[in-house]
Design a protein around this motif. Structure first.
Motif, PDB file in Angstrom:
ATOM      1  N   PHE A 217      29.044  50.770 100.161  1.00 48.40           N
ATOM      2  CA  PHE A 217      30.278  50.753  99.368  1.00 48.40           C
ATOM      3  C   PHE A 217      30.639  49.343  98.900  1.00 48.40           C
ATOM      4  O   PHE A 217      31.735  49.133  98.382  1.00 48.40           O
ATOM      5  N   GLU A 501      29.558  61.205  98.101  1.00 49.20           N
ATOM      6  CA  GLU A 501      30.853  60.578  97.802  1.00 49.20           C
ATOM      7  C   GLU A 501      31.862  61.566  97.232  1.00 49.20           C
ATOM      8  O   GLU A 501      33.077  61.352  97.346  1.00 49.20           O
ATOM      9  N   VAL A 512      36.829  54.545  95.410  1.00 50.89           N
ATOM     10  CA  VAL A 512      36.385  53.791  96.576  1.00 50.89           C
ATOM     11  C   VAL A 512      37.201  52.508  96.668  1.00 50.89           C
ATOM     12  O   VAL A 512      37.288  51.753  95.697  1.00 50.89           O
TER      13      VAL A 512
END
Length: 854
Positions: A217, A501, A512
């Motif tokens: 991420f 995700e 995110v």
């Protein structure tokens, strides 16, 4: 030697502990000297030992961080072991001629208690009646006489620190240990813990998985907190070392004490608030009190699937990500086995009595749970006997997240399969010396080679596999632990971590979250470290001229090759622009047209003079030299075309000599014409016969001689250091200028200097003849043309030196054309005017006749 000393000290403490029978019980946990109500026992051919933390000692003075005195989860783990033993005993395909038993004790998650329990397991445990085969309990002293069967294998303990102490003991006592929850990577040291194995992956794999998650991420600025312990410090140190490879930095690393005071909690939350980045494991009450929200928490395996904090801190924990032990979909029959318990079981076991009373908030009559007989306990109503586990929620009966329970289940089956292999061993083909086999009823710790055939590595660690869990809030506000990915250490890098995700629920929004100290440097820039700050804190500096970076967060820019140049974004090199004076551009077209017009004009004048060659003005100005001069001027005009177009070696070798020779011819003709005019008028004086020595043959010879000198200079130039094609990348970095290098600068300036010398001689002679009669005297026109010639080439020199590329060539062509036009116009324009427009003046003057004109 150091390891041996530590083991001896540990064993000495343990022996001391086993003989002390005077300590008082604490917090519902069986400590030294307590009545023997802390074990389960079932006989068998092989009795498996078990250590489970059914009780926890309080570790915090802050209410929200106290642990429950009794662990229903640990009770489920214990019951899972009992279930697995029962299931194996009922099978006919596994250990058909061998019966497994168990001897389970409460370790209290406390090293002294666990060591005492381990010693009792490996040495046999005293019992109070030879006929007893249930939950081990009864009156009497811990120092009783009759011993139970020795446990050659211990399943446990849960905590790494406790397991480490037990592993040192079992190693010294030559017994075998399989842990179901100890994850410290230090336990992988087979030299220090040769008889230790586990069904729980090592922390080294979890650390690698957490580092891969952070990298996935692009979180490069992460805060890390942990309890003040050697275990936590070791794990965090490994995490930081692993994360460095992925470009992560620690915004802060904070260790809080085991016994948390309000001051310690406040210090920790201060650290979290000061750093604008987010990572948290615990200490949530103070965060809520200070309204520290929007945190993206990354949970270690220890609490990634724990639901106990959700009710109070659900708002803060929403979106938490963490790796949990790989979950078993289902263990058939376990649910029914767990829910079989009723009030009657509480009268047989203090553990089960305590669990029943805590679950239903009632009091089991005549229960053995004497340590909880406090005032609050006596205030409870007696249990009715109609309580059913299936009617209430309890972690004990929750089989939706079988993770540690599944590890216990696997540990029992690991031992069962090892015993089966030992049973099936054929003498002479065994894994030991001389092909000997082990005796399943007398297992030795060095016989653990049988277990290594069941998916373990050389360190006794199982193949690591984790589920990536996401804490999500359901529509009813309840916690939903959703699997959003997995990590499998057996797969190659790049495929070991898989994340979906689209199903992740984030703390804030649907994107995110960003967690960086400095935003990534885009392509075209490079990272410049900030002095005194972590490597994740940096400035982005554009690449220098001629350099590019085609990656994000590039540490260095790459210089382009000599024939390429950065594009505007400086993220990749593109071919440089090729520059030369071409026929396709306007400047080249203009110069080309002017050159052709000049040549045409020269040839037109030549045609006019040829047509009027018998007229006095043509004959009176040395017709032959005039014709040669006009021809050479047309060549000079055309020489300019050699400077236009893409240069090549042969073109460069022709260009400069042609320029030098053609102008040498022109100036030589002018010099001869000037000398003819001067001598012709001198020859009119009485007694002068000078024209006899400078007739037409001598005039042509003078032109050839003067030009031959220039030709010799050019020949030497071509033979020594001739001009060549040059790719000039130094003047304009983004452009490749294709031009002709001189080869020898001296030769070029010699050519130009010689032309200047001829021009000076011509100018001087023309200046001397300027006052001769007008009709046939062109000396003054030659003088004026030489002045223009000097003006052009004197101006040419500084301009030529100060320009580069195609503009240098254009200046050179312009000088050629300008000087040629100067000669053409100044010398021949007046004559053409008379011949074409004023023919009446094209006659011999009556008062002055030149007798010796050719």
């Amino acid at each position: 030697m150091a390891h041996l000393s530590a083991r001896l000290l540990l064993l000495g403490l343990l022996l001391w502990a086993s003989w002390v029978c005077s300590a008082a019980p604490q917090d519902g946990c069986t400590f030294l000297g307590e009545e023997e109500t802390s074990s389960f026992y079932q006989e068998g051919d092989v009795v498996l030992g078990g250590l489970f933390p059914l009780h926890y000692s309080p570790v915090s003075s802050v209410t929200s961080f106290q642990r429950e005195p009794f662990s229903a989860r640990a009770l489920r783990w214990m019951e899972t072991m009992m279930f697995a033993v029962k299931e194996i005993n009922q099978r006919r395909d596994l250990l058909p001629h061998l019966t497994l038993g168990f001897h389970i004790r409460d370790s209290c998650d406390h090293v002294p208690v666990s060591l005492r329990g381990s010693l009792l397991l490996v040495n046999g445990h005293p019992e109070w009646g030879a006929d007893y085969r249930g939950a081990g309990q009864g009156p009497g002293s811990d120092c009783a006489a009759v011993r139970r069967a020795v446990s050659p294998v211990i399943i446990g303990d849960a905590a790494s620190g406790v397991s480490m102490a037990s592993a040192l003991l079992t190693c010294c006592s030559l017994f075998f240990q399989v842990s179901y929850f100890a994850s410290c990577s230090c336990l992988s040291d087979q030299k220090q813990f040769p008889t230790f194995m586990r069904t729980m992956p090592s922390d080294a794999f979890q650390i690698r998985a957490l580092a891969r998650l952070v990298r996935y991420f692009h979180w490069t600025w992460v805060g890390v907190i942990g309890v003040e312990s050697d275990y936590a410090r070791f794990a965090i140190q490994l995490f930081l070392q692993e994360s460095v490879h992925f470009g992560m930095c620690a915004a802060y690393v904070h260790f809080y004490p085991v016994v948390l005071t309000q001051h310690a909690v406040g210090q920790l939350v201060d650290t979290i608030q000061v750093s604008k980045e987010i990572n948290l494991r615990s200490i949530l009450r103070e965060c809520l009190h200070r309204n520290v929200t929007g945190l993206q928490l990354i949970a270690s395996e220890a609490w990634a699937t724990s639901k106990s904090l959700w009710r109070e801190f659900g708002g803060l924990l929403t979106g938490t990500l963490g790796f949990g032990i790989r979950k078993a979909d289902v263990i058939p029959g376990l649910k029914d086995f767990l829910t079989r318990l009723g009030p009657s079981h509480g009268r047989q076991s203090a553990f089960l009595a305590e669990f029943w009373e805590e679950t239903f908030n009632c009091r089991v009559n005549d229960s053995l749970n004497t340590h909880t007989h406090s005032v609050s306990y006596l205030d409870r109503e007696p249990c009715s006997g109609r309580e059913v586990l299936g009617d209430v929620y309890t972690p004990f009966a929750d089989v939706s997240q079988l993770r540690v329970s599944y590890n216990v289940y696997k540990a029992v089956y690991l031992i069962a399969h090892a015993l089966q292999d030992m049973t099936n061993c054929v003498a002479g083909q065994g894994p030991f010396i001389n092909g000997t086999c082990g005796d399943p009823k007398h297992v030795k710790p060095w016989q653990h080679a049988y277990t290594h055939t069941h998916h373990f590595d050389h360190n006794g660690d199982p193949i690591a596999s984790y589920d990536l869990m996401n804490w999500q809030r359901g529509q009813d506000g309840s916690l939903r632990l959703v699997k959003v990915g997995f990590y499998d250490a057996s797969l190659a890098d790049g495929r070991d971590l898989v994340i979906n995700e689209s199903v992740i629920q984030w703390p804030v929004g649907k994107q995110v979250p960003r967690s960086v100290c400095s935003e990534s440097c885009p392509p075209g820039t490079r990272v410049a470290r900030k002095k005194g700050e972590p490597v994740c804190c940096f400035d982005c500096i554009p690449c220098a001229e001629g350099e590019v970076s085609n990656q994000t967060d590039s540490l260095n820019c790459i210089r382009c090759s000599d024939v390429t140049w950065p594009n505007e974004a400086r993220d990749h090199c593109v071919p440089k622009t090729i520059e030369f004076l071409s026929y396709q551009e306007s400047m080249g077209v203009v110069l080309c047209v002017v050159s052709i017009l000049g040549a045409c004009a020269s040839l037109s004048v030549l045609a006019v003079f040829v047509a009027n060659r018998h007229t006095p003005i043509v004959r009176g100005n040395n017709m032959e030299l005039s014709f040669l001069l006009l021809l050479f001027l047309s060549i000079c005009f055309l020489i300019g075309l050699l400077f236009i177009g893409e240069p090549s070696d042969w073109l460069c070798r022709i260009r400069y000599p042609a320029f030098g020779v053609s102008f040498a011819l022109c100036i030589s003709c002018l010099l001869a014409k000037t000398m003819v005019v001067l001598m012709a008028f001198r020859a009119t004086l009485p007694g002068s016969d000078v024209m006899r020595w400078f007739g037409p043959a001598q005039q042509r010879a003078s032109v050839v001689l003067c030009t031959a000198v220039q030709g010799l200079i050019c020949l030497i130039w071509l033979l020594t250091r001739p001009p060549y094609t040059n790719l000039n990348t130094g003047h304009i970095s983004s452009v490749i200028i294709i031009d002709c290098a001189m080869g020898s600068e001296v030769a070029f300036w010699c050519v130009l200097g010689y032309i200047g010398l001829l021009a000076c001689m011509c100018f001087i002679l023309a200046f001397l003849a300027r006052k001769l009669p007008d009709n046939f005297n062109e000396a003054k026109f030659i003088t004026f043309s030489m002045l223009i010639f000097f003006a052009v080439w004197i101006t040419f020199i500084p301009v030529y030196v100060s320009t580069a590329g195609k503009y240098t060539v254009a200046v050179h062509v312009f000088a050629i054309l300008a000087s040629a036009f100067g000669l053409l116009v100044c010398i021949f324009a007046p004559k053409c005017y008379i011949v074409v427009l004023r023919p009446e003046k094209n006659i011999v003057h009556r008062r002055f006749v030149i007798k010796h004109l050719p």
